[in-house]
Design a protein around this motif. Structure first.
Motif: not given
Length: 461
Positions: A54-59, A442-450
């Motif tokens: 998840v951290r890799f995907c977020s980055e 948007s608060q939990l997943d601001p980049h809409n990745l999940f």
């Protein structure tokens, strides 16, 4: 970043066994309607590795699609780019706590394995689904699954004591201790139950267990109408209270198909059929006689009571084989809907008449959990080639959902919204409700990745 590049990065911290060499089985959804594209499937073997992924995907701003047993029917676990995170190797029973009547499990545990572990401990886990041999508990929770025993035990929302969830920033929210009462601020677990993987990845859960049934009585009842079935439900609930575990509705046509498929005789002849099951945690020799007497004295003589476990299994096979037996009819337009129980008869009557006025050749297979008002309402158009039936889907759905909404119902009772029904969500949830959902997302997943493009409709503002 393409799948090859993603693989090269993930290989620095995942083992080879966590990146399947053959990814085909994970890419196609259950109904073969959706295919994941331009993505890499991973199967982490630890919660820590879920966090790292998840951290890799977020980055790298990569979408991440959680996947359980891939048994869903609405395209909820397919991806367009990024990573498909399959939880199948996170599959251990972590802890059995008989004092608290709970079991703590990994999210990738197959439902049947949890049922078996409970049985071996002389306990009962009540979630029961046709896909229980392959569906995973994390997916069941993410879709708030219901199944056959909702009438007595509720949906997954009622069966979850605590959750462990990896958030889109890679951090964990974990409350797995079996705390039965807690009035401290917001109950966050309910955000994730039914969220279809759009807010977090469920990695573990603590679930309620119950006493196993020492007595089970099963009856098949023929009735003239759905209204009569609803009246019987009301009477049986009043007479047998919490012992009523299942109350299933089956149309004559659905039974005919299943009887042929199952090679089992139809128990009775009728326009509509009801499968009733009563259970008691104490041994009772009189429960079957009480049920039989009650049915007879109240005018439901067109019924049979299972006299052995084999007869009981035969009755349940007739119910559970309906889905498979439909395949002879070809492609279907399926509806997983619910209306208030008092409205079921009106919905079926008016909707069926409307459909067959527009499509005289349509065949309808109707069955479901009358005890909670949810139905599988499946439409078949024999003259339509399987390859082009999608062209008819929106028109048929418009008719069905018009009647669902007119009867104060919902378009998703068990399988969720996924990709298939996002454009219908504004018809069942208000603009203010959807706006609030977007704020939470948007608060939990601001980049809409999940699990992007699932559950919520596309924002055209």
């Amino acid at each position: 970043m393409n799948p090859t590049q993603i693989r090269e990065h993930l290989q620095t911290f995942l083992s080879p066994s966590e990146i399947p060499s053959d990814q085909t089985a994970f890419l196609l959804d259950q109904r073969k309607r959706y295919t994941s594209e331009n993505c890499l499937v991973v199967q982490p073997q630890s919660v820590e590795n879920v966090q790292k992924i998840v951290r890799f995907c977020s980055e790298h701003r990569l979408p991440i699609t959680p996947q359980g047993g891939n048994t869903g029917l609405v395209g909820g676990s397919v991806a367009d780019g990024g990573i498909v995170l399959n939880l199948g190797k996170l599959n251990q029973i972590r802890h059995l706590n008989l004092a608290d009547n709970t079991i703590t499990v990994d999210a990738g545990c197959i439902l049947h394995h949890i049922q078996t572990a409970a049985t071996e401990a002389k306990r009962f886990f009540p979630l029961s689904l046709a896909s229980e041999g392959s569906c995973q508990i994390g997916g069941n929770i993410a879709c708030n699954a219901g199944g056959l025993n909702v009438l007595r035990y509720g949906t997954m929302r009622d069966l979850v004591v605590g959750l462990e969830v990896v958030l889109p920033n890679g951090e964990i929210v974990s409350h797995l201790h079996p705390l039965h009462k807690n009035t401290t601020a917001y109950e966050l677990k309910h955000l994730f139950i039914g969220s279809e993987g759009t807010l977090g990845i469920i990695t573990g859960a603590t679930l309620k267990l119950f006493a196993p049934a020492a007595t089970t009585e099963t009856a098949w009842v023929g009735v003239d109408s759905i209204a009569q079935a609803v009246e019987l439900l009301t009477q049986i609930r009043n007479q047998f209270a919490e012992r009523l575990c299942s109350f299933e509705l089956i149309s004559a046509y659905a039974l005919e198909l299943s009887s042929q498929y199952s090679k089992l005789s139809q128990p009775v002849a009728a326009e509509w059929h009801v499968l009733i099951e009563l259970t008691d945690s104490l041994p009772r020799d009189d429960l079957g006689d009480l049920l039989a007497t009650y049915l007879y004295e109240n005018g439901y003589e067109n019924s049979v009571l299972a006299q052995s476990e084999q007869e009981r299994q035969n009755l349940w096979n007739l119910r559970e084989n309906i889905s498979e037996s439909q395949r002879v009819l070809g492609a279907s337009i399926k509806h997983d809907i619910a209306v208030p129980i008092a409205q079921v008869a009106d919905f079926v009557e008016t909707c069926s008449a409307d459909l067959q006025k527009n499509y005289p050749e349509m065949q309808l297979v109707v069955f479901g959990h009358l005890g909670d008002g949810s139905l599988h309402y499946n439409c078949f158009l024999p003259i339509v080639d399987n390859r082009v039936y999608d062209e008819y889907e929106d028109a048929v759905n418009s008719i069905v959902y018009q009647h669902v909404l007119a009867n104060h119902g919902t378009i998703a009772a068990e399988h969720g919204i996924g990709s298939l029904k996002t454009h219908w969500l504004p018809h069942v949830r208000s603009a203010d409700e959807i706006a609030l959902m977007r704020v939470i997302k948007s608060q939990l997943d601001p980049h809409n990745l999940f699990n992007p493009n699932k559950l919520l409709p596309k924002n055209t503002a």
